[in-house]
Scaffold this motif. Structure first.
Motif, PDB file in Angstrom:
ATOM      1  N   VAL A  73      -2.434   5.575   5.049  1.00 57.29           N
ATOM      2  CA  VAL A  73      -1.936   5.801   3.696  1.00 57.29           C
ATOM      3  C   VAL A  73      -3.136   5.957   2.778  1.00 57.29           C
ATOM      4  CG1 VAL A  73      -1.736   3.327   3.178  1.00 57.29           C
ATOM      5  CG2 VAL A  73      -0.376   4.983   1.891  1.00 57.29           C
ATOM      6  N   ASN A  74      -3.021   6.885   1.841  1.00 58.17           N
ATOM      7  CA  ASN A  74      -4.146   7.174   0.948  1.00 58.17           C
ATOM      8  C   ASN A  74      -4.093   6.291  -0.297  1.00 58.17           C
ATOM      9  OD1 ASN A  74      -6.404   8.679  -0.109  1.00 58.17           O
ATOM     10  ND2 ASN A  74      -4.951   9.539  -1.558  1.00 58.17           N
ATOM     11  N   PRO A  75      -5.200   5.604  -0.620  1.00 53.87           N
ATOM     12  CA  PRO A  75      -5.196   4.693  -1.776  1.00 53.87           C
ATOM     13  C   PRO A  75      -5.635   5.330  -3.082  1.00 53.87           C
ATOM     14  CG  PRO A  75      -7.221   4.376  -0.551  1.00 53.87           C
ATOM     15  CD  PRO A  75      -6.447   5.458   0.180  1.00 53.87           C
ATOM     16  N   VAL A  87       0.782  -1.235   0.000  1.00 56.19           N
ATOM     17  CA  VAL A  87       0.000   0.000   0.000  1.00 56.19           C
ATOM     18  C   VAL A  87       0.813   1.283   0.000  1.00 56.19           C
ATOM     19  CG1 VAL A  87      -1.962  -1.115   1.144  1.00 56.19           C
ATOM     20  CG2 VAL A  87      -0.212  -0.002   2.538  1.00 56.19           C
ATOM     21  N   VAL A  88       2.119   1.218   0.226  1.00 56.92           N
ATOM     22  CA  VAL A  88       2.880   2.454   0.357  1.00 56.92           C
ATOM     23  C   VAL A  88       4.196   2.336  -0.396  1.00 56.92           C
ATOM     24  CG1 VAL A  88       4.147   1.817   2.466  1.00 56.92           C
ATOM     25  CG2 VAL A  88       3.599   4.220   2.040  1.00 56.92           C
ATOM     26  N   ALA A 105       4.217  -0.470  -3.771  1.00 54.98           N
ATOM     27  CA  ALA A 105       2.773  -0.580  -3.989  1.00 54.98           C
ATOM     28  C   ALA A 105       2.439  -0.581  -5.475  1.00 54.98           C
ATOM     29  CB  ALA A 105       2.048   0.552  -3.278  1.00 54.98           C
ATOM     30  N   ASP A 115       2.619   9.871  -4.273  1.00 55.47           N
ATOM     31  CA  ASP A 115       1.676   9.019  -4.996  1.00 55.47           C
ATOM     32  C   ASP A 115       0.811   8.229  -4.017  1.00 55.47           C
ATOM     33  OD1 ASP A 115       0.705   7.703  -7.475  1.00 55.47           O
ATOM     34  OD2 ASP A 115       1.599   5.940  -6.547  1.00 55.47           O
ATOM     35  N   ARG A 116       1.403   7.770  -2.929  1.00 62.33           N
ATOM     36  CA  ARG A 116       0.669   7.157  -1.824  1.00 62.33           C
ATOM     37  C   ARG A 116       0.898   8.040  -0.595  1.00 62.33           C
ATOM     38  NH1 ARG A 116      -1.264   1.859  -3.182  1.00 62.33           N
ATOM     39  NH2 ARG A 116      -1.045   1.748  -5.447  1.00 62.33           N
ATOM     40  N   VAL A 145      -5.776   1.971   6.055  1.00 64.18           N
ATOM     41  CA  VAL A 145      -6.188   2.455   4.742  1.00 64.18           C
ATOM     42  C   VAL A 145      -7.688   2.698   4.798  1.00 64.18           C
ATOM     43  CG1 VAL A 145      -6.209   2.019   2.259  1.00 64.18           C
ATOM     44  CG2 VAL A 145      -4.393   1.031   3.680  1.00 64.18           C
TER      45      VAL A 145
END
Length: 491
Positions: free
Chosen positions: A407-409, A186-187, A191, A394-395, A216
């Motif tokens: 963390v932003n998806p 995710v990060v 990712a 980006d993340r 998330v």
């Protein structure tokens, strides 16, 4: 909300679960989930029976997962071959199962293949790929046409706990993650290499101990947090956000941050700054004043974008720091915080503060760049400044002073253009003014900002103006009419 756990937590949970199960059960569960996903991919390509699959097999359990999954595929009529990075250390039972099902060990890549399964390295590996594993990864990257790749738990070559990629790594189209998400899913650059991540439940979740390394948010979380007006709401009870951004030299920063604020849930927006004369014609609903002291009462401040770093700008930042309301500091305000006395004012604030640096702004404030572990970097700065830190990327990573991290998806490279950060700041400030706790405001703003970037990118190249215009449909996608209500229809 999805929770993300580090390797040590996963290993401890696996050990606790395995103590309650017959030997090999956990690996069989993982292999069954992996084989099912491989079959789905092959079916999407046209067929399962007689398709050709190559397993990249490393030592240890990750290779064992791939071998047992290969055996299950071979029993469905798939032609399965295995390339072993270390034949002497290949999982013996898995290799026997593959051969017993009709699979075979290869000495070289076949001329035709439909799918590659990356089982070279698992979550216990550290450092960059090397030796025969590196050779196999390079050979895979050179294949033309490149077949689809499914990674076993994580793509080989990534740093699992940080999401860093220290060297050559395999790029997967799909990663089948076992039990829970790990940071590399995710990060960070890992990712991106993970592709689409699909979670297979192998039973470890009840045994995971401790707080997640990361969280998330999903759409349901953001929709539940998003402040909504009620039947007795007015512009003041919905929150008043103050925006101290822009200058005569950079008026666009003021207009963009105001666009973000106006798209948020606050009921009123006030502007304070030297770009005040251009604000009202562009945004008639904004109440504008030339300086902070004349702006009126607000429930939160946004400060910094396009402000400059002169004495006037420093005075405005100090005014925001002195205000007993939540504050967001971005861009030039972060640069001004490098001054020791102003940094002390930041750390001594009682009201919540949010900092929104990109990497270079982070380096100015922290004295070094974030490095390979962006989550730890955000957490460190959040602890030192006693602030919520939104580390753009980006993340995007959001960390609070207590150590909580998200963390932003929804991020997109389309947002890597001038002024989009100004839009984000305005939106986040509006959420603060509406009463959302600082860390939730940061997570929600990053999420919706990312959605707006994706919406804007559907029409071609993106500007900050496009992102600002896309915020309203992004918010609308979250906030629907509550169940049980309906508009009055004329009879």
């Amino acid at each position: 909300m999805r929770s993300v756990y580090r390797v040590a937590q996963v290993r401890a949970a696996e050990s606790a679960l395995m103590a309650t199960l017959p030997a090999g059960t956990l690996m069989q569960r993982a292999a069954a989930g992996l084989a099912r996903r491989c079959a789905v991919t092959l079916r999407g390509l046209g067929r399962v029976y007689a398709s050709r699959v190559v397993l990249l097999v490393g030592p240890g359990d990750n290779g064992g997962d791939a071998l047992f999954a290969g055996a299950l595929l071979a029993r469905q009529g798939v032609q399965v071959g295995a390339l072993l990075s270390d034949p002497e250390r290949a999982h013996a039972e898995g290799l026997a199962a593959l051969r017993g099902a009709g699979g075979r060990v290869l000495s070289d890549w076949p001329k035709r293949l439909d799918l590659v399964v990356d089982g070279l390295l698992g979550i216990g590996a550290t450092g960059a790929l090397r030796g025969s594993a590196l050779t196999l990864a390079e050979q895979l990257a050179a294949l033309s046409p490149r077949p689809p790749v499914i990674a076993v738990d994580v793509p080989s070559g990534v740093a699992v706990d940080t999401g860093d990629v220290p060297g050559t790594a395999i790029r997967a189209d799909v990663t089948v993650a076992f039990g829970c998400l790990k940071p590399a899913h995710v990060v960070g650059p890992a990712a991106v290499l993970a592709g689409q991540v699909e979670l297979v439940d192998i039973g470890i979740v009840p045994h995971l101990v401790g707080d997640p390394a990361l969280r998330v948010a999903d759409t349901a979380d953001i929709a539940a947090w998003w402040p909504q007006p009620g039947p007795v709401s007015d512009k003041y009870t919905r929150g008043v956000v103050g925006v101290a951004t822009g200058s005569a030299g950079y008026p666009g920063a003021a207009l963009l941050s105001l666009s973000g604020a106006l798209a948020g849930p606050a009921g009123l927006v006030r502007y304070a700054g030297s770009a005040h004369e251009i604000v009202v014609p562009a945004h008639p609903s904004v109440i504008a004043a030339p300086r902070l002291a004349e702006a009126g009462r607000v429930q939160a401040w946004v400060c910094g974008s396009g402000l400059g770093t002169d004495e006037r700008a420093a005075a405005e930042v100090r005014g925001v720091l002195a205000a007993p309301v939540p504050a967001l500091l971005d861009a030039d305000a972060i640069t001004l915080l490098v001054d020791g006395s102003m940094a002390n004012e930041l750390r001594s604030r009682d009201a919540p503060t949010v900092l929104t640096p990109h990497d270079r702004e982070y380096a100015r404030l922290a004295g070094q760049d974030p490095g390979p572990d962006r989550v730890a970097a955000a957490q460190k700065l959040a602890s030192w400044t006693r602030s919520v830190v939104l580390l753009k990327g980006d993340r995007t990573v959001v960390a609070g002073p207590s150590g909580e991290a998200w963390v932003n998806p929804t991020g997109t490279p389309a947002l890597a253009t001038g002024g989009t950060g100004d839009v984000l700041s305005g939106l986040l400030g509006s959420l603060l003014a509406a009463g959302l706790p600082a860390i939730r405001a940061a997570v929600a703003a990053a999420y919706v900002h990312g959605l707006a970037g994706r919406i804007a990118a559907e029409s071609g190249p993106v500007t900050a103006v496009d992102v600002a215009a896309s915020l309203r449909p992004a918010v609308a996608s979250l906030t629907r009419m509550p169940t049980g209500t309906a508009p009055v229809r004329p009879t």
